[in-house]
Design a protein around this motif. Structure first.
Motif, PDB file in Angstrom:
ATOM      1  N   ASN A 106      37.315  75.153  38.699  1.00  0.00           N
ATOM      2  CA  ASN A 106      36.375  74.053  38.589  1.00  0.00           C
ATOM      3  C   ASN A 106      36.218  73.469  39.991  1.00  0.00           C
ATOM      4  N   TYR A 107      35.036  73.639  40.572  1.00  0.00           N
ATOM      5  CA  TYR A 107      34.803  73.240  41.967  1.00  0.00           C
ATOM      6  C   TYR A 107      35.226  71.794  42.229  1.00  0.00           C
ATOM      7  N   ASP A 108      34.777  70.864  41.381  1.00  0.00           N
ATOM      8  CA  ASP A 108      35.061  69.445  41.605  1.00  0.00           C
ATOM      9  C   ASP A 108      36.565  69.150  41.550  1.00  0.00           C
ATOM     10  N   GLN A 109      37.254  69.745  40.595  1.00  0.00           N
ATOM     11  CA  GLN A 109      38.699  69.522  40.481  1.00  0.00           C
ATOM     12  C   GLN A 109      39.444  70.059  41.706  1.00  0.00           C
ATOM     13  N   ASP A 111      38.181  70.611  44.710  1.00  0.00           N
ATOM     14  CA  ASP A 111      37.799  69.817  45.872  1.00  0.00           C
ATOM     15  C   ASP A 111      38.606  68.522  45.918  1.00  0.00           C
ATOM     16  N   ALA A 112      38.774  67.864  44.775  1.00  0.00           N
ATOM     17  CA  ALA A 112      39.561  66.623  44.724  1.00  0.00           C
ATOM     18  C   ALA A 112      41.050  66.894  44.963  1.00  0.00           C
ATOM     19  N   TRP A 113      41.520  68.044  44.540  1.00  0.00           N
ATOM     20  CA  TRP A 113      42.934  68.409  44.630  1.00  0.00           C
ATOM     21  C   TRP A 113      43.337  68.798  46.045  1.00  0.00           C
ATOM     22  N   LYS A 120      28.851  72.058  47.406  1.00  0.00           N
ATOM     23  CA  LYS A 120      29.145  72.417  46.029  1.00  0.00           C
ATOM     24  C   LYS A 120      28.349  73.649  45.618  1.00  0.00           C
TER      25      LYS A 120
END
Length: 132
Positions: A106-109, A111-113, A120
């Protein structure tokens, strides 16, 4: 940048794209063959966290597509036993950074991690493009 342990299916188009995103963000990627890893309950289970069992599975695995394995009907032990016997059932990739593990890309997860420097990605990097 992070040292990313990345369990993949060699030759998977999306796994190659996922690794490229991680490399472009400056991460070190240590790729391992998901299908040849000697999984145990203790080594595999932590990747799934509190996800529903159905979300642990590769929806395009032949045993799932044929209906021979129905993830929504399985308990945790049976699901893991099947995955250890048939690793193609495992949703990809499995990713580990230090003691944190997760399944899928999951790109967003991610990136946040650990951070991703590329814009994106709008294409689906989770499901095999060969099945569409």
């Amino acid at each position: 940048m992070a040292r990313v342990i990345f369990y993949e299916k060699p030759g998977c188009i999306n796994n190659a794209k996922q690794k490229a995103l991680l490399w472009s963000a400056g991460h070190e990627v240590l790729a391992h063959n998901l299908l040849k890893t000697p999984w145990t309950f203790a080594s595999l289970r932590p990747f799934f966290g509190d996800l529903k069992i159905v979300d642990w599975f590769n929806k395009t695995a032949p045993l799932v597509k044929s209906g021979e394995v129905v993830p929504k009907n399985l308990d945790e032990k049976t699901a893991l036993d099947l995955m250890m016997k048939y690793p193609l059932l495992i949703r990809r990739p499995l990713i580990q950074v230090e003691d944190v593990r997760q399944v899928g890309f999951n790109y967003d997860q991610i990136d946040a991690w650990i951070g991703l420097s590329a814009p994106k990605v709008l294409e689906d990097l989770e499901n095999c493009p060969r099945t569409h």
